[in-house]
Design an enzyme around this catalytic site. Structure first.
Site, PDB file in Angstrom:
ATOM      1  N   SER A   1       0.766  -1.061   0.008  1.00 49.75           N
ATOM      2  CA  SER A   1       0.012  -0.117  -0.191  1.00 49.75           C
ATOM      3  C   SER A   1       0.771   1.215  -0.067  1.00 49.75           C
ATOM      4  O   SER A   1       1.570   1.481   1.074  1.00 49.75           O
ATOM      5  CB  SER A   1      -0.787  -0.042   1.311  1.00 49.75           C
ATOM      6  OG  SER A   1      -1.506   1.190   1.466  1.00 49.75           O
TER       7      SER A   1
ATOM      8  N   LYS B   1      -1.207  -1.018  -4.462  1.00 48.25           N
ATOM      9  CA  LYS B   1      -2.338  -0.158  -4.107  1.00 48.25           C
ATOM     10  C   LYS B   1      -1.747   1.195  -3.726  1.00 48.25           C
ATOM     11  O   LYS B   1      -0.937   1.566  -3.050  1.00 48.25           O
ATOM     12  CB  LYS B   1      -2.862  -0.828  -2.847  1.00 48.25           C
ATOM     13  CG  LYS B   1      -3.712   0.026  -1.793  1.00 48.25           C
ATOM     14  CD  LYS B   1      -4.601  -0.830  -1.003  1.00 48.25           C
ATOM     15  CE  LYS B   1      -4.624  -0.195   0.366  1.00 48.25           C
ATOM     16  NZ  LYS B   1      -5.155  -1.164   1.408  1.00 48.25           N
TER      17      LYS B   1
ATOM     18  N   LYS C   1      -3.144   5.020  -2.610  1.00 47.90           N
ATOM     19  CA  LYS C   1      -4.345   5.692  -1.763  1.00 47.90           C
ATOM     20  C   LYS C   1      -4.571   7.091  -2.894  1.00 47.90           C
ATOM     21  O   LYS C   1      -3.711   7.527  -3.266  1.00 47.90           O
ATOM     22  CB  LYS C   1      -3.484   6.395  -0.768  1.00 47.90           C
ATOM     23  CG  LYS C   1      -3.230   5.084   0.628  1.00 47.90           C
ATOM     24  CD  LYS C   1      -4.554   4.371   1.054  1.00 47.90           C
ATOM     25  CE  LYS C   1      -4.047   3.723   2.193  1.00 47.90           C
ATOM     26  NZ  LYS C   1      -5.385   3.029   2.741  1.00 47.90           N
TER      27      LYS C   1
ATOM     28  N   ASP D   1      -7.152   2.962  -2.861  1.00 45.42           N
ATOM     29  CA  ASP D   1      -8.093   2.826  -1.708  1.00 45.42           C
ATOM     30  C   ASP D   1      -8.404   4.133  -1.417  1.00 45.42           C
ATOM     31  O   ASP D   1      -7.553   5.109  -1.179  1.00 45.42           O
ATOM     32  CB  ASP D   1      -7.187   2.143  -0.643  1.00 45.42           C
ATOM     33  CG  ASP D   1      -7.708   1.939   0.568  1.00 45.42           C
ATOM     34  OD1 ASP D   1      -8.810   2.447   0.797  1.00 45.42           O
ATOM     35  OD2 ASP D   1      -7.207   1.640   1.659  1.00 45.42           O
TER      36      ASP D   1
ATOM     37  N   GLU E   1     -10.967   0.181  -3.139  1.00 46.04           N
ATOM     38  CA  GLU E   1     -11.300  -0.037  -1.702  1.00 46.04           C
ATOM     39  C   GLU E   1     -11.804   1.050  -1.123  1.00 46.04           C
ATOM     40  O   GLU E   1     -11.543   1.975  -1.407  1.00 46.04           O
ATOM     41  CB  GLU E   1      -9.925  -0.529  -1.190  1.00 46.04           C
ATOM     42  CG  GLU E   1     -10.074  -0.773   0.322  1.00 46.04           C
ATOM     43  CD  GLU E   1      -8.638  -1.310   0.868  1.00 46.04           C
ATOM     44  OE1 GLU E   1      -7.787  -1.534   0.152  1.00 46.04           O
ATOM     45  OE2 GLU E   1      -8.715  -1.267   2.069  1.00 46.04           O
TER      46      GLU E   1
ATOM     47  N   ASP F   1     -13.623  -2.216   3.193  1.00 46.04           N
ATOM     48  CA  ASP F   1     -12.819  -2.188   4.318  1.00 46.04           C
ATOM     49  C   ASP F   1     -13.429  -1.949   5.498  1.00 46.04           C
ATOM     50  O   ASP F   1     -14.071  -2.446   6.219  1.00 46.04           O
ATOM     51  CB  ASP F   1     -11.407  -1.450   3.915  1.00 46.04           C
ATOM     52  CG  ASP F   1     -10.212  -1.161   4.988  1.00 46.04           C
ATOM     53  OD1 ASP F   1     -10.830  -1.816   6.231  1.00 46.04           O
ATOM     54  OD2 ASP F   1      -9.377  -0.613   5.006  1.00 46.04           O
TER      55      ASP F   1
ATOM     56  N   LYS G   1      -9.201  -7.214   8.269  1.00 46.75           N
ATOM     57  CA  LYS G   1      -8.648  -6.910   9.479  1.00 46.75           C
ATOM     58  C   LYS G   1      -8.952  -7.543  10.691  1.00 46.75           C
ATOM     59  O   LYS G   1      -9.931  -7.098  11.077  1.00 46.75           O
ATOM     60  CB  LYS G   1      -8.241  -5.413   9.278  1.00 46.75           C
ATOM     61  CG  LYS G   1      -7.603  -4.799   8.103  1.00 46.75           C
ATOM     62  CD  LYS G   1      -7.886  -3.111   8.231  1.00 46.75           C
ATOM     63  CE  LYS G   1      -7.084  -2.702   6.995  1.00 46.75           C
ATOM     64  NZ  LYS G   1      -7.373  -1.314   6.876  1.00 46.75           N
TER      65      LYS G   1
ATOM     66  N   GLY H   1      -3.830  -4.242   6.244  1.00 48.89           N
ATOM     67  CA  GLY H   1      -2.718  -3.858   7.197  1.00 48.89           C
ATOM     68  C   GLY H   1      -3.152  -2.605   7.804  1.00 48.89           C
ATOM     69  O   GLY H   1      -3.871  -1.920   7.325  1.00 48.89           O
TER      70      GLY H   1
HETATM   71  O1  OSB Z   1      -7.051   1.436   4.699  1.00 47.81           O
HETATM   72  O2  OSB Z   1      -5.986  -0.334   4.415  1.00 47.81           O
HETATM   73  C1  OSB Z   1      -6.186   0.665   4.525  1.00 47.81           C
HETATM   74  C2  OSB Z   1      -3.098   1.806   6.809  1.00 47.81           C
HETATM   75  C3  OSB Z   1      -3.607   2.486   8.018  1.00 47.81           C
HETATM   76  C4  OSB Z   1      -4.927   2.782   8.110  1.00 47.81           C
HETATM   77  C5  OSB Z   1      -5.779   2.142   7.228  1.00 47.81           C
HETATM   78  C6  OSB Z   1      -5.178   1.538   5.842  1.00 47.81           C
HETATM   79  C7  OSB Z   1      -3.745   1.324   5.849  1.00 47.81           C
HETATM   80  C8  OSB Z   1      -3.055   0.890   4.528  1.00 47.81           C
HETATM   81  C9  OSB Z   1      -1.563   0.394   4.917  1.00 47.81           C
HETATM   82  O3  OSB Z   1      -3.452   0.993   3.658  1.00 47.81           O
HETATM   83  C10 OSB Z   1      -1.467  -1.179   5.051  1.00 47.81           C
HETATM   84  C11 OSB Z   1      -0.287  -1.479   5.707  1.00 47.81           C
HETATM   85  O4  OSB Z   1       0.892  -1.428   4.826  1.00 47.81           O
HETATM   86  O5  OSB Z   1       0.127  -1.644   6.745  1.00 47.81           O
HETATM   87 MG    MG Z   2      -8.385   0.389   3.296  1.00 47.43          MG
END
Ligand code: OSB
Ligand code: MG
Length: 369
Positions: A135, A161, A163, A188, A213, A238, A262, A290
């Protein structure tokens, strides 16, 4: 199984690079590390609540409060035959899934150790390896993003992925696709949009994304169902899924075609396993999300990813992507082909580096009977 003692440590670890999403920019992770003494064995877990209530209403402070004042008394009064009994024992506390999951996951680790088996084994995992994606946060420029993607691809990661947020979306995806026409790519939004943005999502359909996402509100299922009917790219939920019941509603309403699971968000590993099984029974793929975890949370994620429903690459990347210092031994590493083995040792299968943990501990409390 009785929890004889629960130690809560609050840690702070600096991130190697700031991580920016549509809701926050973080430069360090502050989190709770739990150690549960269960029948003479220690189980460990990491609470994924953040410092600020941007992803969820839970924070490090609320989790600490709810664990100490409400969950610990319930856990201390229980004698569990199996970790599946932990979440039901917390039923009178509404919400606060991250706090609940932290205790439940420490009990799972202890349970696996008491059985002399890896966590994946007692969870019912069937995979011996899992595949990792990454991500990538919002960058200052598209050039920087393209460079970062190149770096992650060269390390073997099998899905990228990115953001997105209003103002950092269509044009960014277009330019990334021009540079990398064929990579498995997804976005995402962390709830940054509304149904009014339907034209944007229709435009995104042109770029062959694996999924979008959580485009819409964090507590919505209905609008996602409406959007999913209007676009061809699969929606992955999510934030909106906190339980098996939420997952069932989302599946029945057609609000998504993929679920990011998660354990912290859904109240623990038992719930995560059950959501994965429900999705699988509907032919819906899931993957392990994550929360910028340290090694302990990362280890739990790897074991969870061993379940058969987890058929897509997860956000379970190597520790070194995130932190300069690792609190477990050995560190989580990803093979050059982007896959990683499910550890075969007892419990989470990693040792805790007590010296490093001590150095980064802001405060520590031990609760006992
Ligand atoms: O939306 O998946 C998410 C990190 C912190 C809070 C929400 C998210 C995320 C990530 C990073 O997308 C995922 C990772 O690499 O741990
Ligand atoms: Mg997410």
């Amino acid at each position: 199984m009785k929890i004889e003692q629960l130690t809560i440590r609050e840690l702070r670890l600096d991130l190697k690079y700031p991580f920016e999403t549509s809701f926050a920019r973080v430069t360090a992770q502050q989190f709770l590390l739990l150690e549960a003494r269960v029948d003479g064995v220690s189980g460990h877990s990491e609470c994924v609540a953040d410092s600020e209530p941007g992803y969820s209403y839970e924070t490090v402070r609320t989790a600490d409060h709810v664990i100490r004042d409400f969950l610990w008394p319930l856990a201390a009064a229980s004698d569990y035959a199996h970790p599946d009994e932990v979440a039901p024992s917390f039923a009178r506390v509404r919400g606060h899934n991250m706090a609940k999951a932290a205790i439940e996951m420490a009990v799972w680790d202890a349970f696996a150790r008491l059985k002399g088996k890896p966590l994946a084994g007692v969870l019912g995992g069937t995979r011996s390896r899992t595949v990792s994606g990454v991500s990538i946060g919002i960058q200052d420029t598209v050039e920087q993003l393209i460079e970062k993607i190149g770096l992650e691809l060269s390390r073997g990661y099998r899905r990228i992925k990115i953001k997105i947020k209003p103002g950092w979306d269509l044009e960014v995806v277009k330019r990334v696709r021009e540079r990398y026409p064929d990579i498995p790519l997804m976005v995402d939004a962390n709830s940054a949009y509304t149904l009014e943005d339907e034209p944007l999502f229709r435009d995104l359909d042109r770029f062959g994304l694996m999924m979008i996402e959580q485009p819409l509100a964090h507590d919505d299922i209905r609008d996602h169902a409406i959007l999913q009917r209007k676009i061809s790219t699969p929606i992955c939920l999510d934030e909106s899924v906190h339980s098996v019941a939420d997952a069932r509603l989302a599946i029945e309403m057609g609000a998504c075609r993929i679920i990011n699971i998660k354990a912290g968000r859904v109240g623990g590993l038992s719930s995560a396993r059950d959501i994965a099984a429900l999705a699988e029974s509907h032919g819906m793929p899931v993957w392990c999300g994550g929360m910028l975890e340290s090694g302990v949370g990362r280890a739990h994620n790897i074991h969870l990813s061993s379940l058969s429903g987890f058929s897509m690459p997860g956000d379970v990347a190597a520790s070194e992507r995130y932190f300069t210092e690792e609190i477990i031994e050995p560190p989580v590493t990803v093979d050059p082909d982007g896959s990683l083995p499910i550890p075969e040792g007892e419990g989470i299968g990693f040792a805790l580096r007590e010296d490093v943990i001590r150095r980064h501990t802001l405060c520590e409390t031990t609760l006992s009977h």
